[in-house]
Write an enzyme that holds these catalytic residues in place. Structure first.
Site, PDB file in Angstrom:
ATOM      1  N   PRO A 156       0.815  -1.226   0.000  1.00 17.96           N
ATOM      2  CG  PRO A 156      -0.948  -1.609   1.485  1.00 17.96           C
ATOM      3  CD  PRO A 156       0.372  -2.172   1.048  1.00 17.96           C
ATOM      4  CB  CYS A 157       1.145   3.874  -2.440  1.00 18.03           C
ATOM      5  SG  CYS A 157      -0.484   4.466  -2.992  1.00 18.03           S
ATOM      6  CD  GLN A 158      -3.378   3.361   0.937  1.00 15.61           C
ATOM      7  OE1 GLN A 158      -2.333   2.718   0.962  1.00 15.61           O
ATOM      8  NE2 GLN A 158      -4.527   2.812   0.589  1.00 15.61           N
ATOM      9  CB  SER A 174       0.756   9.001  -1.443  1.00 17.73           C
ATOM     10  OG  SER A 174       0.255   9.903  -2.409  1.00 17.73           O
TER      11      SER A 174
END
Length: 230
Positions: A78-80, A83
């Site tokens: 996951p990139c959250q 980002s």
């Protein structure tokens, strides 16, 4: 030669599909042996895209024994939290992007010949050093590059970091060769998304979210071709 691929954080399968396409272009026969995805809508797309391939619900419950004899393990954690759109991003210390710790755990346990890692461009300054250090500590030689969707014919940029890691003994057996990422215009890039959206009957927000989190397969195919060319 047969190549077995497994995918973590699979989403709707863009990374798995693209790497497989690149390998097949190099003459390899690819078998998808396992996927990991927890969201309901992407899981329905995966079932249509990869019929018969087992899909695990939770990366926390996946272990090396579940991915026996996997040659290539791909995954975009996951990139959250890395980002660039998030000013106070916690990086790999965040709850979501911190799942990199599970991806590297599975790499250590499964010991694939190769691992492919994908994430947003901001990873360059929000944790890439840690990812590369973890791969090195796990016994892998890693290289990375930034690819864009525009480079493969799409009408947008979407820069993404792709990391290709070779297990050290494989790297030595191959004479220390590094891969070469060579993007090329694939023409009608949209044809790379033959997903049966109509069959899923999901609210429009689910497909939009899935696409927003997805990897353009033609970008991942660049890595697959580079891997196949080693």
């Amino acid at each position: 030669m047969d190549v077995k691929i497994a995918g973590l954080f699979a989403g709707i399968g863009g990374l798995d599909m693209g790497v497989a396409e690149g390998l097949e272009e190099q003459g390899f026969d690819v078998e998808h042996v396992a996927l990991v995805e927890r969201e309901p809508f992407p899981k329905r797309v995966l079932a249509a895209r990869f019929p018969g391939v087992p899909v695990f619900d939770d990366v926390l419950e996946v272990h090396g024994d579940d991915l026996d004899d996997v040659d290539v393990l791909v995954g975009g954690f996951p990139c959250q939290d890395v980002s660039g759109a998030k000013k106070d991003a916690e990086g790999l210390a965040g709850a979501r992007s911190g799942l990199w710790s599970e991806q590297i755990r599975i790499i250590r346990e499964a010991r694939p010949l190769f691992a492919v890692v994908e994430n947003v461009e901001a990873l360059l300054y929000r944790g890439l050093w840690k990812v590369l250090a973890d791969l090195s500590e796990a016994g892998y030689v890693a290289q990375y590059d930034v690819l864009t969707a525009h480079a493969v014919g799409a009408p947008h940029q979407r820069p993404r970091v792709f990391i290709l890691a070779q297990r050290l003994d494989v790297f030595d057996d191959m004479g220390g060769r590094l891969a070469h990422f060579q993007p090329r215009d694939t023409g009608s890039w949209a044809s790379a998304w033959p997903y049966p959206w109509a069959e899923t009957r999901a609210p429009v927000v689910a497909p939009v979210k899935a696409l927003g989190n997805a990897v353009v397969p033609a970008m991942a195919a660049v890595v697959g071709r580079a891997l196949g060319g080693l």
